[in-house]
Design a protein around this motif. Structure first.
Motif, PDB file in Angstrom:
ATOM      1  N   LEU A 406       0.884  -1.051   0.131  1.00 26.98           N
ATOM      2  CA  LEU A 406       0.243   0.096   0.013  1.00 26.98           C
ATOM      3  C   LEU A 406       0.688   1.321   0.051  1.00 26.98           C
ATOM      4  O   LEU A 406       1.752   1.320   0.773  1.00 26.98           O
ATOM      5  CB  LEU A 406      -0.897   0.168   1.283  1.00 26.98           C
ATOM      6  CG  LEU A 406      -1.613  -1.330   1.345  1.00 26.98           C
ATOM      7  CD1 LEU A 406      -2.695  -0.997   2.744  1.00 26.98           C
ATOM      8  CD2 LEU A 406      -2.616  -1.508   0.161  1.00 26.98           C
ATOM      9  N   ILE A 407       0.488   2.492  -0.764  1.00 28.79           N
ATOM     10  CA  ILE A 407       1.273   3.488  -1.094  1.00 28.79           C
ATOM     11  C   ILE A 407       0.491   4.577  -0.393  1.00 28.79           C
ATOM     12  O   ILE A 407      -0.600   4.744  -0.549  1.00 28.79           O
ATOM     13  CB  ILE A 407       1.634   3.710  -2.351  1.00 28.79           C
ATOM     14  CG1 ILE A 407       2.177   2.415  -3.090  1.00 28.79           C
ATOM     15  CG2 ILE A 407       2.483   4.864  -2.599  1.00 28.79           C
ATOM     16  CD1 ILE A 407       3.466   2.093  -2.724  1.00 28.79           C
ATOM     17  N   LEU A 438       1.098  -4.092  -7.853  1.00 29.18           N
ATOM     18  CA  LEU A 438       2.058  -4.343  -6.704  1.00 29.18           C
ATOM     19  C   LEU A 438       1.107  -5.487  -5.717  1.00 29.18           C
ATOM     20  O   LEU A 438       1.844  -5.665  -4.771  1.00 29.18           O
ATOM     21  CB  LEU A 438       2.052  -3.004  -5.701  1.00 29.18           C
ATOM     22  CG  LEU A 438       2.914  -1.877  -6.881  1.00 29.18           C
ATOM     23  CD1 LEU A 438       3.027  -0.709  -5.707  1.00 29.18           C
ATOM     24  CD2 LEU A 438       4.152  -2.360  -7.271  1.00 29.18           C
ATOM     25  N   GLN A 439       0.008  -5.590  -6.059  1.00 25.53           N
ATOM     26  CA  GLN A 439      -0.870  -6.557  -5.110  1.00 25.53           C
ATOM     27  C   GLN A 439      -0.274  -8.259  -5.535  1.00 25.53           C
ATOM     28  O   GLN A 439      -0.584  -8.503  -6.653  1.00 25.53           O
ATOM     29  CB  GLN A 439      -2.107  -6.390  -5.067  1.00 25.53           C
ATOM     30  CG  GLN A 439      -2.577  -4.841  -5.205  1.00 25.53           C
ATOM     31  CD  GLN A 439      -1.707  -4.176  -3.995  1.00 25.53           C
ATOM     32  OE1 GLN A 439      -1.757  -4.633  -2.663  1.00 25.53           O
ATOM     33  NE2 GLN A 439      -1.194  -3.140  -4.312  1.00 25.53           N
ATOM     34  N   HIS A 440       0.172  -8.779  -4.426  1.00 19.96           N
ATOM     35  CA  HIS A 440       0.352 -10.218  -4.536  1.00 19.96           C
ATOM     36  C   HIS A 440       1.283 -10.582  -5.971  1.00 19.96           C
ATOM     37  O   HIS A 440       1.099 -11.661  -6.620  1.00 19.96           O
ATOM     38  CB  HIS A 440      -1.034 -10.959  -4.582  1.00 19.96           C
ATOM     39  CG  HIS A 440      -2.135 -10.771  -3.903  1.00 19.96           C
ATOM     40  ND1 HIS A 440      -1.743 -11.136  -2.443  1.00 19.96           N
ATOM     41  CD2 HIS A 440      -3.046  -9.898  -3.717  1.00 19.96           C
ATOM     42  CE1 HIS A 440      -2.875 -10.604  -1.659  1.00 19.96           C
ATOM     43  NE2 HIS A 440      -3.828  -9.876  -2.638  1.00 19.96           N
ATOM     44  N   THR A 441       2.067  -9.622  -6.104  1.00 20.70           N
ATOM     45  CA  THR A 441       3.201  -9.933  -7.141  1.00 20.70           C
ATOM     46  C   THR A 441       4.522 -10.042  -6.781  1.00 20.70           C
ATOM     47  O   THR A 441       5.656 -10.030  -7.463  1.00 20.70           O
ATOM     48  CB  THR A 441       3.196  -8.732  -8.302  1.00 20.70           C
ATOM     49  OG1 THR A 441       3.377  -7.625  -7.668  1.00 20.70           O
ATOM     50  CG2 THR A 441       1.811  -8.918  -9.143  1.00 20.70           C
ATOM     51  N   GLY A 442       4.755 -10.350  -5.459  1.00 14.31           N
ATOM     52  CA  GLY A 442       6.152 -10.801  -5.050  1.00 14.31           C
ATOM     53  C   GLY A 442       6.961  -9.430  -4.760  1.00 14.31           C
ATOM     54  O   GLY A 442       8.066  -9.703  -4.711  1.00 14.31           O
ATOM     55  N   VAL A 443       6.445  -8.416  -4.367  1.00 17.19           N
ATOM     56  CA  VAL A 443       7.074  -7.171  -4.214  1.00 17.19           C
ATOM     57  C   VAL A 443       8.058  -7.348  -2.998  1.00 17.19           C
ATOM     58  O   VAL A 443       7.322  -7.415  -1.776  1.00 17.19           O
ATOM     59  CB  VAL A 443       6.271  -5.806  -4.352  1.00 17.19           C
ATOM     60  CG1 VAL A 443       7.033  -4.766  -3.988  1.00 17.19           C
ATOM     61  CG2 VAL A 443       5.448  -5.649  -5.442  1.00 17.19           C
ATOM     62  N   ILE A 444       9.216  -7.071  -3.131  1.00 15.79           N
ATOM     63  CA  ILE A 444      10.218  -7.234  -1.828  1.00 15.79           C
ATOM     64  C   ILE A 444      10.656  -5.876  -1.414  1.00 15.79           C
ATOM     65  O   ILE A 444      11.097  -5.828  -0.204  1.00 15.79           O
ATOM     66  CB  ILE A 444      11.124  -8.260  -1.919  1.00 15.79           C
ATOM     67  CG1 ILE A 444      12.071  -7.801  -3.041  1.00 15.79           C
ATOM     68  CG2 ILE A 444      10.641  -9.624  -2.136  1.00 15.79           C
ATOM     69  CD1 ILE A 444      13.119  -8.709  -3.331  1.00 15.79           C
ATOM     70  N   SER A 445      10.957  -5.010  -2.232  1.00 12.39           N
ATOM     71  CA  SER A 445      11.368  -3.574  -1.694  1.00 12.39           C
ATOM     72  C   SER A 445      10.482  -2.553  -2.846  1.00 12.39           C
ATOM     73  O   SER A 445      10.415  -2.914  -3.875  1.00 12.39           O
ATOM     74  CB  SER A 445      12.744  -3.285  -1.676  1.00 12.39           C
ATOM     75  OG  SER A 445      13.210  -3.593  -2.885  1.00 12.39           O
ATOM     76  N   CYS A 505      -0.955   1.426 -17.312  1.00 15.30           N
ATOM     77  CA  CYS A 505       0.307   0.971 -16.909  1.00 15.30           C
ATOM     78  C   CYS A 505       0.307   0.488 -15.342  1.00 15.30           C
ATOM     79  O   CYS A 505       1.182  -0.325 -15.020  1.00 15.30           O
ATOM     80  CB  CYS A 505       1.448   1.808 -17.086  1.00 15.30           C
ATOM     81  SG  CYS A 505       1.612   2.475 -18.992  1.00 15.30           S
ATOM     82  N   TYR A 506      -0.610   0.855 -14.436  1.00 14.66           N
ATOM     83  CA  TYR A 506      -0.746   0.339 -13.170  1.00 14.66           C
ATOM     84  C   TYR A 506      -1.439  -0.857 -13.051  1.00 14.66           C
ATOM     85  O   TYR A 506      -1.683  -1.410 -11.804  1.00 14.66           O
ATOM     86  CB  TYR A 506      -1.361   1.488 -12.117  1.00 14.66           C
ATOM     87  CG  TYR A 506      -0.480   2.544 -12.280  1.00 14.66           C
ATOM     88  CD1 TYR A 506       0.157   3.061 -11.259  1.00 14.66           C
ATOM     89  CD2 TYR A 506      -0.481   3.632 -13.323  1.00 14.66           C
ATOM     90  CE1 TYR A 506       0.975   4.229 -10.959  1.00 14.66           C
ATOM     91  CE2 TYR A 506       0.512   4.859 -13.311  1.00 14.66           C
ATOM     92  CZ  TYR A 506       1.228   5.273 -12.087  1.00 14.66           C
ATOM     93  OH  TYR A 506       2.116   5.989 -11.755  1.00 14.66           O
ATOM     94  N   THR A 507      -1.967  -1.437 -13.870  1.00 16.82           N
ATOM     95  CA  THR A 507      -2.734  -2.588 -13.942  1.00 16.82           C
ATOM     96  C   THR A 507      -1.866  -3.897 -14.046  1.00 16.82           C
ATOM     97  O   THR A 507      -1.993  -4.753 -12.982  1.00 16.82           O
ATOM     98  CB  THR A 507      -3.927  -2.684 -15.299  1.00 16.82           C
ATOM     99  OG1 THR A 507      -4.607  -1.813 -15.372  1.00 16.82           O
ATOM    100  CG2 THR A 507      -4.379  -4.006 -15.082  1.00 16.82           C
ATOM    101  N   ARG A 508      -0.713  -3.920 -14.611  1.00 17.17           N
ATOM    102  CA  ARG A 508       0.281  -5.102 -14.449  1.00 17.17           C
ATOM    103  C   ARG A 508       1.789  -4.508 -14.437  1.00 17.17           C
ATOM    104  O   ARG A 508       2.463  -5.103 -14.252  1.00 17.17           O
ATOM    105  CB  ARG A 508      -0.032  -5.864 -15.873  1.00 17.17           C
ATOM    106  CG  ARG A 508      -1.299  -6.666 -15.769  1.00 17.17           C
ATOM    107  CD  ARG A 508      -1.119  -7.629 -17.168  1.00 17.17           C
ATOM    108  NE  ARG A 508      -2.254  -8.575 -17.180  1.00 17.17           N
ATOM    109  CZ  ARG A 508      -2.559  -9.448 -18.023  1.00 17.17           C
ATOM    110  NH1 ARG A 508      -1.937  -9.658 -18.923  1.00 17.17           N
ATOM    111  NH2 ARG A 508      -3.590 -10.130 -17.980  1.00 17.17           N
TER     112      ARG A 508
END
Length: 800
Positions: A406-407, A438-445, A505-508
């Protein structure tokens, strides 16, 4: 007599405690001794491999993938030989470590080329490897400052490029401002201390560091805090008046520094038993001696209720107040220092924030408030606990246990702080943006710059979001301002040409590519593909209509991903990490950087797979030689004179502006397929002093410039067409002395060929023709293009 206990008889919990005493070679040998140790739970133990990687290479911890043992093992193997450093964005202070030319270098160039070279070196939109980094050894971490980029090597040495403080003004002596360092230089320690580039010493070997806007903080192996405000000056050790600081490896001991964070305008440290401490960055005075090594900070502030430490199994709470603090707030796990706020997350999964009050009369953080994790459009606080917080300047991100990111920003925090006395208003004051990509896509930082940010995913990919000011290339998506960035989903607006990523561009997400071949592919497609004349209307649609541009950019995004995952390349990708695997991401100001593991063998094979022999190259050359008209001297005819060339140029510009055919249109029919459209644009707009080898008289120059300046001003007011953008982009080629007598339609000039006799595999591809989500069919004579992964369900309501 009792039998001795065998190693295999020990429980796994005991074995896990023994393994860290073994180096990697010994641990691998142990696992080969029997089948029991070949089990994934032992051979890929995440505790061991994360510890080995972090201690051997000084890689910072990544809490989101702490339990992925296989990932840490692969990183350990590839860090030995394959770490590379890439940077992109604004290069005004030489902070990228490449592409920067000094004033002395520019002064040697002709005046006509000087400005263009300076502009192209100042803005770099494609990731480029930093110069002179491969000789530094293993690069373990990197961070961007406001005007600098700093690297940490595995031996604990820090190297920086650019300037630490780009605004520092020294009135007493020239050059009055810090001089940019074009090449990486080691950060020095005061006289009397060994330099980490010479030998290891725990007092100067950096364990972790943090780069702020105009200062750099280092935490050494011994526990000392060092600070730099100038690349050319030695560091100063930081001591805090009234705060106990001890040099101890045990992080739980009171006074031990657990972490340092350099904020926008503040320095900070997490000290055991004290909590988060904030102070102004220390600055070495111009008259200070080089051997002065310590600065005592008199004014500092501690963040309330951050000193709590969770007791271990054999420990108890010291008093009821401490126990209540552990139940209400908890132990600090991670924190970020913004311009005006400190935001931290605790082991209870809660997020808290404190307002920094810093004036001449008062320096403190009066209180902290809990930040409800509530997303935009939601009416209830989410139940999944927070695990990490990262941020810089005005923005921050909260990581949740369920995989969401979350941003939010300081404006929301301030509104939330101002309503803290009203419980109901407080719960509704702060909302977070949930970006779909950014949701459930393995973001680590997540790394934030001034107006853009990047996300690092667990699969080694980097995605970009936000705005790149003045088209500086901070997003790393290519384009040099225009027009290639358009196909990546960037919309350029305003006088300065700010590039904003479209909502599509924020969808994927839009991923940063490191392969130079993809740059050529985008360049080729921007030129119209195989047949620019046939694709003319589709090019115009993708330029003028934001919805069309967004969907076309998604098509290119899908086609450009996973080129290194082709079945024919599987043998070269033994560990499955791909040709380019990003280990860390950083951003600040208007520039960004990434530490990338590069499988050069696989990258070369991807490059080879993009190139094929062009069988028509020799035939075209022979036919061109046969049809080339010759004069009596055997040479090609002279170009038209200066007067005729100037008149023809003015006439072509005027007719093109009015929408009438130009004199170059008749030449299109004699060109090979796919070249007429581009050549018409270039031929009808190419200045006569480029096409002619004669000098234009000053009178004709003045006569030409006045009507042209009028036409140019009128044209700039109107919406630019794709032809305009194509001309603007290729202006450097038209002015390059090496290409004065070369047609732009040469395949090597627009991404169709890497050289003579060769062509790229996409040289015969057309610009895509899509069925849009609103039912519109893009015009054209080619079949409709297919989506590689299917057209996404657009979420265009996201705030950007």
């Amino acid at each position: 007599m009792a039998e001795p206990t065998k190693l295999l008889d020990l429980p796994v919990d005991i074995l896990v405690m023994i393994f860290p005493y073994l180096d990697a070679r010994s641990f691998v040998s142990l696992c080969r001794t029997c089948k029991a140790f070949q089990q994934p739970d032992v051979r890929l133990d995440s505790t061991y491999w994360s510890h080995a990687t972090r201690t051997t290479f000084r890689v910072p911890n990544q809490p989101m993938v702490q339990g992925d043992g296989q990932r840490w093992q692969k990183l350990y193997k590839r860090l030995l030989t394959q770490s590379r450093v890439f940077t992109w964005g604004n290069n005004e202070k030489a902070c990228l470590g490449h592409s920067f030319e000094t004033y002395e270098q520019l002064s040697r160039l002709p005046p006509a080329m000087r400005r263009r070279r300076a502009m192209r070196g100042r803005h770099v939109s494609w990731p480029t490897e930093m110069e002179n980094t491969r000789g530094l050894g293993i690069v373990a971490d990197m961070q961007c400052g406001g005007w600098s980029t700093t690297l940490l090597t595995s031996n604990g040495a820090l190297y920086a490029v650019g300037v630490v403080d780009g605004l520092q003004y020294i009135q007493r002596r020239p050059p009055y401002m810090q001089v940019p360092k074009v090449q990486l230089v080691p950060l020095r320690f005061p006289a009397g201390f060994p330099q980490p580039t010479e030998r290891y010493d725990p007092c100067v070997a950096t364990k972790e560091f943090s780069a702020g806007r105009s200062h750099i903080l280092s935490l050494c192996d011994s526990g000392k805090i060092w600070s730099w405000s100038d690349i050319e000056r030695p560091a100063l050790q930081t001591k805090l008046l009234g705060v106990e600081l001890v040099e101890e490896a045990n992080k739980r001991r009171r006074g031990c520094v657990r972490k340092v964070v350099a904020g926008w305008t503040k320095s900070s440290a997490l000290v055991s038993g004290t909590g988060i401490v904030i102070w102004d960055p220390v600055v070495r005075g111009q008259d200070d001696a080089e051997d002065e090594d310590t600065a005592l900070v008199l004014e500092h502030a501690s963040v309330p209720r951050t000193m709590y430490q969770r007791p271990r199994a054999n420990e108890r709470e010291t008093d009821q107040e401490t126990q209540a603090m552990g139940e209400d707030v908890g132990e600090v796990l991670s924190y970020a220092v913004l311009e005006s706020f400190v935001v931290f997350v605790t082991d209870l999964g809660k997020v808290f924030a404190g307002l920094i009050t810093w004036t001449a009369q008062e320096q403190n953080i009066p209180d902290i408030i809990e930040v409800p994790i509530q997303t935009d459009g939601s009416t209830s606080v989410e139940g999944s606990p927070a695990t990490d917080v990262q941020g810089s300047f005005h923005s921050f991100a909260v990581f949740k246990q369920n995989g969401e990111v979350l941003i939010s920003n300081e404006d929301n925090l301030r509104a939330h702080w101002n309503t803290k006395s009203d419980t109901r208003a407080q719960s509704d004051a702060l909302t977070f943006k949930r970006i779909p990509a950014l949701q459930h896509t393995g973001v680590i930082s997540v790394a934030f710059g001034d107006y853009h940010f990047h996300a690092l995913h667990s699969n080694g990919q980097i995605s970009s979001y936000g705005t790149e000011p003045q088209g500086c290339g901070a997003l790393g998506l290519g384009g040099h301002g225009d027009p290639e960035g358009r196909l990546r989903g960037i919309r350029y607006r305003g006088v300065g040409g700010d590039g904003q990523l479209l909502a599509h561009c924020y969808t994927r997400g839009r991923h940063v590519w490191f392969e130079e071949e993809k740059k050529e592919w985008i360049r080729f497609m921007t030129s119209g593909g195989h047949d620019p004349e046939e694709a003319k209307e589709r090019l115009r649609m993708s330029t003028n209509d934001t919805n069309v541009q967004g969907e076309v950019s998604e098509w290119f995004e899908q086609q450009g991903n996973e080129w290194d995952k082709h079945p024919d390349l599987a043998a070269a990708d033994e560990d499955g990490l791909g040709a380019y695997f990003a280990l860390s991401i950083t951003a600040a100001g208007w520039h960004s950087g990434a530490l990338v593991l590069v499988n050069e063998d696989l990258a070369d094979k991807v490059k080879q797979k993009c190139v094929v022999v062009d069988p028509s190259a020799e035939e075209d050359a022979e036919s061109h030689n046969e049809e080339e008209p010759e004069t009596s001297s055997g040479l090609p005819p002279h170009p038209p004179g200066a007067v005729a060339s100037t008149i023809q140029w003015v006439n072509n510009w005027t007719r093109w502006f009015l929408g009438l055919p130009t004199s170059a249109d008749s030449e299109a029919g004699n060109l090979p397929a796919g070249q007429g459209y581009v050549r018409n644009i270039c031929a009808s707009t190419q200045p006569p002093f480029i096409r002619s080898c004669y000098i234009v008289p000053i009178t004709w120059v003045l006569v030409t410039l006045f009507p042209l300046s009028t036409l140019w001003f009128a044209r700039s007011i109107m919406r630019l067409t794709s032809a305009d953008r194509l001309l603007r982009y290729n202006a450097p080629f038209l002015h390059d002395p090496r290409l004065l007598n070369t047609d732009f339609t040469e395949p090597t000039n627009h991404g169709a060929s890497p050289g003579k006799g060769l062509k790229y595999v996409w040289a015969d591809d057309s610009f895509p023709r899509l069925r849009l989500s609103n039912g519109t069919e893009m015009p054209g004579e080619i079949p409709f293009s297919q989506w590689k992964y299917g057209r996404p369900a657009w979420d265009l309501d996201v705030q950007i």
